[in-house]
Design a protein around this motif. Structure first.
Motif, mmCIF file in Angstrom:
data_model
loop_
_atom_site.group_PDB
_atom_site.id
_atom_site.type_symbol
_atom_site.label_atom_id
_atom_site.label_comp_id
_atom_site.label_asym_id
_atom_site.label_seq_id
_atom_site.Cartn_x
_atom_site.Cartn_y
_atom_site.Cartn_z
ATOM 1 N N LEU A 17 0.723 -1.253 0.299
ATOM 2 C CA LEU A 17 0.223 -0.066 0.401
ATOM 3 C C LEU A 17 0.895 0.974 -0.238
ATOM 4 C CD1 LEU A 17 -2.918 -1.217 2.105
ATOM 5 C CD2 LEU A 17 -3.037 -0.731 -0.192
ATOM 6 N N LEU A 18 1.638 1.261 0.761
ATOM 7 C CA LEU A 18 3.022 2.572 1.501
ATOM 8 C C LEU A 18 3.625 2.741 -0.355
ATOM 9 C CD1 LEU A 18 4.435 2.564 4.444
ATOM 10 C CD2 LEU A 18 2.233 4.151 3.341
ATOM 11 N N TYR A 19 4.167 1.441 -1.264
ATOM 12 C CA TYR A 19 4.846 1.095 -2.358
ATOM 13 C C TYR A 19 4.015 1.587 -3.184
ATOM 14 C CZ TYR A 19 7.121 -1.252 -6.552
ATOM 15 O OH TYR A 19 8.106 -0.497 -7.479
ATOM 16 N N ASP A 20 2.376 1.501 -3.198
ATOM 17 C CA ASP A 20 1.908 2.404 -4.733
ATOM 18 C C ASP A 20 1.124 3.424 -4.593
ATOM 19 O OD1 ASP A 20 1.293 -0.833 -6.138
ATOM 20 O OD2 ASP A 20 -0.376 -0.560 -5.154
ATOM 21 N N TRP A 21 1.219 3.929 -3.142
ATOM 22 C CA TRP A 21 1.570 5.228 -3.267
ATOM 23 C C TRP A 21 1.867 6.149 -3.737
ATOM 24 C CZ3 TRP A 21 -0.554 6.912 2.638
ATOM 25 C CH2 TRP A 21 -1.160 8.801 3.462
ATOM 26 N N MET A 22 3.234 6.012 -3.059
ATOM 27 C CA MET A 22 4.439 6.883 -3.922
ATOM 28 C C MET A 22 4.447 6.514 -4.884
ATOM 29 S SD MET A 22 8.927 5.575 -2.906
ATOM 30 C CE MET A 22 8.267 3.861 -3.668
ATOM 31 N N GLN A 23 4.255 5.501 -5.901
ATOM 32 C CA GLN A 23 4.295 5.351 -7.014
ATOM 33 C C GLN A 23 3.256 6.058 -8.100
ATOM 34 O OE1 GLN A 23 5.930 1.714 -8.602
ATOM 35 N NE2 GLN A 23 8.135 2.356 -8.668
ATOM 36 N N MET A 24 1.986 6.160 -7.713
ATOM 37 C CA MET A 24 0.683 6.005 -7.874
ATOM 38 C C MET A 24 0.112 6.959 -7.419
ATOM 39 S SD MET A 24 -0.015 1.674 -8.897
ATOM 40 C CE MET A 24 -1.087 1.932 -9.522
ATOM 41 N N SER A 25 0.145 7.461 -6.477
ATOM 42 C CA SER A 25 -0.520 8.684 -5.540
ATOM 43 C C SER A 25 -1.397 8.011 -4.661
ATOM 44 C CB SER A 25 -1.021 9.831 -6.486
ATOM 45 O OG SER A 25 -2.018 8.837 -6.885
ATOM 46 N N ILE A 26 -2.031 8.443 -3.967
ATOM 47 C CA ILE A 26 -2.797 7.803 -3.031
ATOM 48 C C ILE A 26 -3.635 6.770 -3.383
ATOM 49 C CG2 ILE A 26 -4.537 9.617 -2.169
ATOM 50 C CD1 ILE A 26 -4.799 8.814 0.520
ATOM 51 N N VAL A 27 -4.169 7.517 -4.728
ATOM 52 C CA VAL A 27 -5.086 6.189 -5.476
ATOM 53 C C VAL A 27 -5.362 5.357 -6.214
ATOM 54 C CG1 VAL A 27 -6.423 6.809 -7.885
ATOM 55 C CG2 VAL A 27 -6.083 8.717 -6.517
ATOM 56 N N GLY A 28 -3.383 4.526 -5.980
ATOM 57 C CA GLY A 28 -3.613 3.207 -6.192
ATOM 58 C C GLY A 28 -3.784 2.726 -4.639
ATOM 59 N N PRO A 29 -3.162 2.757 -3.456
ATOM 60 C CA PRO A 29 -3.386 2.238 -2.654
ATOM 61 C C PRO A 29 -4.686 1.540 -2.593
ATOM 62 C CG PRO A 29 -2.615 3.679 -1.679
ATOM 63 C CD PRO A 29 -2.454 3.741 -3.119
ATOM 64 N N LEU A 30 -5.858 2.807 -3.091
ATOM 65 C CA LEU A 30 -7.037 2.850 -2.227
ATOM 66 C C LEU A 30 -8.043 2.105 -3.426
ATOM 67 C CD1 LEU A 30 -8.359 6.496 -2.342
ATOM 68 C CD2 LEU A 30 -8.414 4.577 -0.227
ATOM 69 N N LEU A 31 -7.087 2.051 -4.926
ATOM 70 C CA LEU A 31 -7.973 0.970 -5.630
ATOM 71 C C LEU A 31 -7.609 -0.624 -5.425
ATOM 72 C CD1 LEU A 31 -7.196 3.030 -8.668
ATOM 73 C CD2 LEU A 31 -9.968 2.308 -7.649
ATOM 74 N N LEU A 32 -6.229 -0.868 -5.484
ATOM 75 C CA LEU A 32 -6.314 -2.222 -4.718
ATOM 76 C C LEU A 32 -7.238 -2.674 -3.981
ATOM 77 C CD1 LEU A 32 -3.796 -4.355 -4.973
ATOM 78 C CD2 LEU A 32 -2.549 -3.345 -3.743
ATOM 79 N N ILE A 33 -6.766 -1.602 -2.498
ATOM 80 C CA ILE A 33 -8.402 -1.924 -1.932
ATOM 81 C C ILE A 33 -9.516 -2.738 -2.147
ATOM 82 C CG2 ILE A 33 -9.466 -1.863 0.657
ATOM 83 C CD1 ILE A 33 -6.363 -0.435 1.723
ATOM 84 N N SER A 34 -9.619 -1.904 -3.169
ATOM 85 C CA SER A 34 -10.996 -2.419 -3.613
ATOM 86 C C SER A 34 -11.166 -3.402 -4.599
ATOM 87 C CB SER A 34 -11.235 -1.011 -4.271
ATOM 88 O OG SER A 34 -11.635 0.180 -3.752
ATOM 89 N N VAL A 35 -9.979 -4.317 -4.912
ATOM 90 C CA VAL A 35 -10.017 -4.948 -5.631
ATOM 91 C C VAL A 35 -9.412 -6.544 -4.800
ATOM 92 C CG1 VAL A 35 -7.769 -6.451 -7.111
ATOM 93 C CG2 VAL A 35 -8.164 -4.068 -7.721
ATOM 94 N N ILE A 36 -8.546 -6.315 -3.903
ATOM 95 C CA ILE A 36 -8.577 -7.249 -2.819
ATOM 96 C C ILE A 36 -10.075 -7.986 -2.355
ATOM 97 C CG2 ILE A 36 -7.523 -8.484 -0.918
ATOM 98 C CD1 ILE A 36 -5.915 -8.013 -3.259
ATOM 99 N N VAL A 37 -11.062 -6.275 -2.176
ATOM 100 C CA VAL A 37 -11.915 -6.629 -1.354
ATOM 101 C C VAL A 37 -13.280 -7.845 -1.554
ATOM 102 C CG1 VAL A 37 -14.078 -5.568 0.371
ATOM 103 C CG2 VAL A 37 -11.754 -4.504 0.397
ATOM 104 N N LEU A 38 -13.520 -6.094 -3.510
ATOM 105 C CA LEU A 38 -14.093 -7.212 -4.609
ATOM 106 C C LEU A 38 -13.858 -8.454 -4.719
ATOM 107 C CD1 LEU A 38 -14.616 -4.178 -6.523
ATOM 108 C CD2 LEU A 38 -16.511 -5.243 -4.908
ATOM 109 N N ALA A 39 -12.723 -9.397 -4.821
ATOM 110 C CA ALA A 39 -12.337 -10.507 -5.054
ATOM 111 C C ALA A 39 -12.520 -11.669 -3.685
ATOM 112 C CB ALA A 39 -10.790 -10.335 -5.010
ATOM 113 N N ILE A 40 -12.838 -11.617 -2.645
ATOM 114 C CA ILE A 40 -12.881 -12.051 -1.254
ATOM 115 C C ILE A 40 -14.404 -11.507 -1.613
ATOM 116 C CG2 ILE A 40 -12.704 -11.653 1.435
ATOM 117 C CD1 ILE A 40 -9.960 -10.110 0.814
ATOM 118 N N LYS A 41 -15.156 -11.235 -1.592
ATOM 119 C CA LYS A 41 -16.427 -10.423 -1.720
ATOM 120 C C LYS A 41 -16.481 -11.682 -2.590
ATOM 121 C CE LYS A 41 -20.496 -7.918 -2.164
ATOM 122 N NZ LYS A 41 -21.069 -9.210 -3.323
ATOM 123 N N GLN A 42 -16.496 -11.816 -3.871
ATOM 124 C CA GLN A 42 -16.557 -13.410 -4.994
ATOM 125 C C GLN A 42 -16.753 -13.801 -4.671
ATOM 126 O OE1 GLN A 42 -17.919 -12.052 -9.090
ATOM 127 N NE2 GLN A 42 -18.286 -13.896 -7.573
#
Length: 437
Positions: free
Chosen positions: A325-350
């Motif tokens: 999350l910190l890694y993506d935040w550094m390279q993609m701005s804070i939008v990166g980790p927020l999107l990644l968390i969304s991907v993981i949450v949606l995958a677990i829900k699926q």
């Protein structure tokens, strides 16, 4: 008319050629099983691993096959899944990060790498399989290949007396632990979904071997990945509480035994605050970079660009944050980790939604639980280690997402063809008199 129970499995084996003569089974076996080794060949676009090549060839074959019969390259049924949409958004933000990249060439190389890590495996595993047995065949091949890694990791560990972390075949210890945790995840899912006692004992051996492989390499995060994946699998499969208690007790006993067997030097490497322990290094990197990110949350350096310089004591070095999350935040701005968390949450829900629709002792449930456990385990590993520590290991994250999508689409297609609204929940047959009315 009496509703017929939905057949989760495919047609009889006699209705199709042997599995080793099928292109689908071969491609999936190579693509998934060879992720056990994250190494590959250096190229102008970065490291190309054996599973990466399999993913590229597999997707090209799928696209050609669909185009030749007039089918859409990527059907809307795939694109309509929320986890696919968020994964593509995550990838798009990575592309946009190139606007802020000082080194465009490095950014371009990372785009190619992440295309093979995110897009290709997700598409391959959601588009290629025709029968659940093909995918099960590919998944199970991972076990004997990873067992080879465990064997040589143990051999190397005994030579050093467990005083040093193991780097078998040139693989980093975290790469070994990541592979071994996936091995145990597959074995645990097979144990839960199988009715055969002998097969369960065999899978118990592989599950234990994965934990031993983490111990030999001193990959502590890998051991935690196994525990997290196991608990998620137990919850999704509605395992009886007493079995969960037995598993938890076993983990405590084995963990205490492994900790006791580790030499003092190895234990100090884990928790000592006076030396360069892994715990201290991680806490220092997180505490160093977080204030920088907090002050400029929407700044980005771009995919693949030089990482922030961190200070540890009197030494200065380039670090990767050891946290995705910190890694993506550094390279993609804070939008990166927020999107990644969304991907993981949606995958677990699926995965959890799929699990509720499938009987436990089926091939399709095995595939679903493997994918669900893998997503949870890999994300945990990403929180305490470099998420991209091994290209081959990381491929399995989105390959697992692709498998979750496959299970969802297979269920929808099968239910549509049989007129059922749920798996294992067919409406009871009406009495003949009532039916006649």
């Amino acid at each position: 008319m009496t509703a017929q129970p939905l057949n989760i499995l495919s047609a009889s084996k006699s209705a199709k050629p042997p599995i080793w003569k099928q292109k689908t089974a071969i491609i999936l076996t190579v693509a998934f099983a060879l992720t056990v080794s994250p190494h590959g060949m250096s190229s102008p676009v970065g490291v190309i691993t054996p599973p990466s090549i399999a993913f590229i060839l597999g997707v090209l074959w799928v696209f050609y096959s669909r185009f030749s019969v007039g089918k859409p390259i990527v059907p809307m049924a795939v694109l309509s899944r929320p986890v696919v949409f968020m994964s593509l958004c995550y990838f798009l933000v990575g592309l946009i990060s190139g606007l802020f990249a000082a080194d465009k060439f490095m950014w371009g190389k990372e785009v190619v790498q992440r295309t093979m890590i995110i897009i290709l495996p997700m598409l391959l595993f959601s588009l290629v399989p025709k029968k659940p047995e093909d995918l099960k065949f590919a998944i199970l091949w991972y076990l004997p290949l990873c067992l080879i890694i465990v064997f040589f990791a143990g051999k190397d560990a005994t030579q050093t007396g467990l005083n040093e972390a193991t780097y078998t075949f040139g693989m980093h210890k975290n790469q070994i632990a990541g592979s071994c945790s996936i091995m145990s995840t597959i074995a645990i899912a097979a144990m839960v979904t199988s009715r055969r006692t002998n097969f369960r004992w065999i899978m118990l051996f592989f599950a234990f071997a994965g934990a031993i492989g983490c111990f030999f390499s001193q990959g502590k995060a890998g051991m935690v990945c196994i525990i997290i994946a196991a608990f998620v699998i137990f919850i999704a499969s509605r395992t009886k509480p007493r079995y969960i208690v037995i598993f938890a007790t076993t983990c405590v006993i084995l963990g205490a035994g492994m900790w006791k067997l580790m030499p003092d030097k190895a234990r100090e490497h884990v928790v000592s605050t006076k030396k360069w322990s892994t715990t201290e290094i991680r806490l220092t990197m997180w505490s160093d970079i977080f204030p920088v990110l907090k002050d400029e949350p929407f700044s980005a350096v771009g995919w693949g660009n030089p990482l922030i310089k961190l200070i540890h004591g009197e030494q200065m070095y380039y670090g990767d944050c050891a946290n995705v999350l910190l890694y993506d935040w550094m390279q993609m701005s804070i939008v990166g980790p927020l999107l990644l968390i969304s991907v993981i949450v949606l995958a677990i829900k699926q995965g959890l939604d799929n699990a509720r629709r499938i009987p436990v002792h089926t091939v399709l449930q095995f595939i679903n639980l493997v994918a669900l456990g893998t997503v949870c385990g890999r994300f945990w590993h990403a929180m305490v280690d470099t998420f991209w520590i091994g290209r081959g290991v990381t491929l399995t994250t989105w390959a697992a997402i692709g498998m979750l999508i496959f299970v969802k689409l297979y269920l929808d297609q099968t239910q549509k063809s049989t007129g059922q609204v749920g798996v294992g929940r067919a409406k009871p047959a009406l009495p003949q008199k009532a039916a006649a009315r």
